[in-house]
Design an enzyme around this catalytic site. Sequence first.
Site, PDB file in Angstrom:
ATOM      1  N   LYS A 106       0.800  -1.393   0.012  1.00  0.00           N
ATOM      2  CA  LYS A 106      -0.035   0.274   0.232  1.00  0.00           C
ATOM      3  C   LYS A 106       1.069   1.449  -0.278  1.00  0.00           C
ATOM      4  O   LYS A 106       1.955   1.649   0.531  1.00  0.00           O
ATOM      5  CB  LYS A 106      -1.023  -0.274   1.395  1.00  0.00           C
ATOM      6  CG  LYS A 106      -1.930   1.247   1.432  1.00  0.00           C
ATOM      7  CD  LYS A 106      -2.861   1.439   2.353  1.00  0.00           C
ATOM      8  CE  LYS A 106      -2.588   1.727   3.460  1.00  0.00           C
ATOM      9  NZ  LYS A 106      -2.052   2.914   3.479  1.00  0.00           N
ATOM     10  N   ASP A 120      -3.332   4.482  -2.550  1.00  0.00           N
ATOM     11  CA  ASP A 120      -3.986   5.101  -1.028  1.00  0.00           C
ATOM     12  C   ASP A 120      -4.540   5.811  -1.369  1.00  0.00           C
ATOM     13  O   ASP A 120      -3.364   6.684  -0.301  1.00  0.00           O
ATOM     14  CB  ASP A 120      -3.774   4.101   0.185  1.00  0.00           C
ATOM     15  CG  ASP A 120      -4.771   4.647   1.520  1.00  0.00           C
ATOM     16  OD1 ASP A 120      -5.995   4.963   1.307  1.00  0.00           O
ATOM     17  OD2 ASP A 120      -4.080   4.491   2.185  1.00  0.00           O
ATOM     18  N   LYS A 139      -6.803   7.923  -1.292  1.00  0.00           N
ATOM     19  CA  LYS A 139      -8.359   8.786  -1.184  1.00  0.00           C
ATOM     20  C   LYS A 139      -9.246   9.816  -1.779  1.00  0.00           C
ATOM     21  O   LYS A 139      -9.346  10.846  -1.049  1.00  0.00           O
ATOM     22  CB  LYS A 139      -8.610   8.692   0.748  1.00  0.00           C
ATOM     23  CG  LYS A 139      -7.750   7.909   1.816  1.00  0.00           C
ATOM     24  CD  LYS A 139      -8.308   7.866   2.792  1.00  0.00           C
ATOM     25  CE  LYS A 139      -8.003   7.128   3.571  1.00  0.00           C
ATOM     26  NZ  LYS A 139      -6.384   7.176   4.120  1.00  0.00           N
ATOM     27  N   ASP A 161     -13.174  14.853  -4.960  1.00  0.00           N
ATOM     28  CA  ASP A 161     -13.293  16.036  -5.410  1.00  0.00           C
ATOM     29  C   ASP A 161     -14.756  16.430  -6.260  1.00  0.00           C
ATOM     30  O   ASP A 161     -15.063  15.352  -6.044  1.00  0.00           O
ATOM     31  CB  ASP A 161     -12.237  16.341  -6.361  1.00  0.00           C
ATOM     32  CG  ASP A 161     -11.440  17.808  -6.780  1.00  0.00           C
ATOM     33  OD1 ASP A 161     -12.509  18.530  -6.671  1.00  0.00           O
ATOM     34  OD2 ASP A 161     -10.150  17.769  -6.699  1.00  0.00           O
ATOM     35  N   THR A 194     -11.474   5.723  10.386  1.00  0.00           N
ATOM     36  CA  THR A 194     -11.697   4.971  11.650  1.00  0.00           C
ATOM     37  C   THR A 194     -11.204   5.949  12.850  1.00  0.00           C
ATOM     38  O   THR A 194     -11.311   6.067  14.242  1.00  0.00           O
ATOM     39  CB  THR A 194     -10.719   3.848  11.952  1.00  0.00           C
ATOM     40  OG1 THR A 194      -9.869   4.220  11.517  1.00  0.00           O
ATOM     41  CG2 THR A 194     -11.450   3.013  11.213  1.00  0.00           C
ATOM     42  N   ARG A 242       3.031  -1.599  10.346  1.00  0.00           N
ATOM     43  CA  ARG A 242       4.207  -1.443  12.080  1.00  0.00           C
ATOM     44  C   ARG A 242       4.219  -2.628  12.026  1.00  0.00           C
ATOM     45  O   ARG A 242       5.284  -3.472  12.837  1.00  0.00           O
ATOM     46  CB  ARG A 242       3.722  -0.355  12.632  1.00  0.00           C
ATOM     47  CG  ARG A 242       3.863   0.939  12.229  1.00  0.00           C
ATOM     48  CD  ARG A 242       3.654   2.216  13.281  1.00  0.00           C
ATOM     49  NE  ARG A 242       1.880   2.215  13.095  1.00  0.00           N
ATOM     50  CZ  ARG A 242       0.600   2.829  13.632  1.00  0.00           C
ATOM     51  NH1 ARG A 242       1.075   3.779  14.675  1.00  0.00           N
ATOM     52  NH2 ARG A 242      -0.598   2.935  13.512  1.00  0.00           N
TER      53      ARG A 242
END
Length: 233
Positions: A34, A61, A63, A66, A121, A213
Amino acid sequence: MSAQNKLCLALDVDTFEDAKALIDSLQSSVGMFKVGKQLFTRVGPKIVDYIQSKGSEVFLDLKFHDIPSTVRKAAYAVSDMGVALFNVHAMGGKDMMEGAAQGIQDAESSKSKVLGVTVLTSMDQETLSKDLKVNDSVEKYVIHLAKLAKFSGLNGVVASPHEIKLIREHCGKDFLIVTPGIRPEWANKGDQKRIMTPKQAIEAGADYIVIGRPITKADDPVIAAEKILQEMA
Ligand code: C5P
């Protein structure tokens, strides 16, 4: 699909060299990488080319959010790059999402799939009601946006692992669900709160899981990735 093809590694780094080091060491454990706003803004499309040159897939990614014609052109551009997945904010509405789906059609023989981001989230009930003046509960609004994404021609959504079951119920088995917020039992939670383990997320019905991570910050990232693959399988 194999566990490896369902595992997507978040390349949340600043330089081409740091990304390259992760890609080189993990390309045989992870099916997809990603690339988000942080890395793409610094490095640009060459990181996508590099991942693809190694035979791995890309989830871009960025996002998009517009006006519909701009999103259509951006979707055309990323589809032309051959990314496997990219995303738009479902809050951009039906016309914008239809623009995104149309952008994929504009690209010749594109294999790209587009996902809607429902409610981030990082947002809670207070953000929805006070800042955005949305009166629905978070859960209801997530379902509303997931259904809107589906009816606008999107291929799936990015969602919290806790939302997988509900989205499946409302959007069917062919609707892709990609989920971050994954932590193996042995990993540090970091800033993620509503988490699930890789095994739980797969059992709940996730098509892809996005992990950063727990792999990139592990003492040995390859061993961490292999442990996660075993759990998923
Ligand atoms: O390091 P970690 O496993 O937390 O990385 C998760 C990745 O998924 C990050 O790139 C993060 O920005 C992204 N993400 C997330 N939660 C969302 C949407 C995206 O963690 N709701």
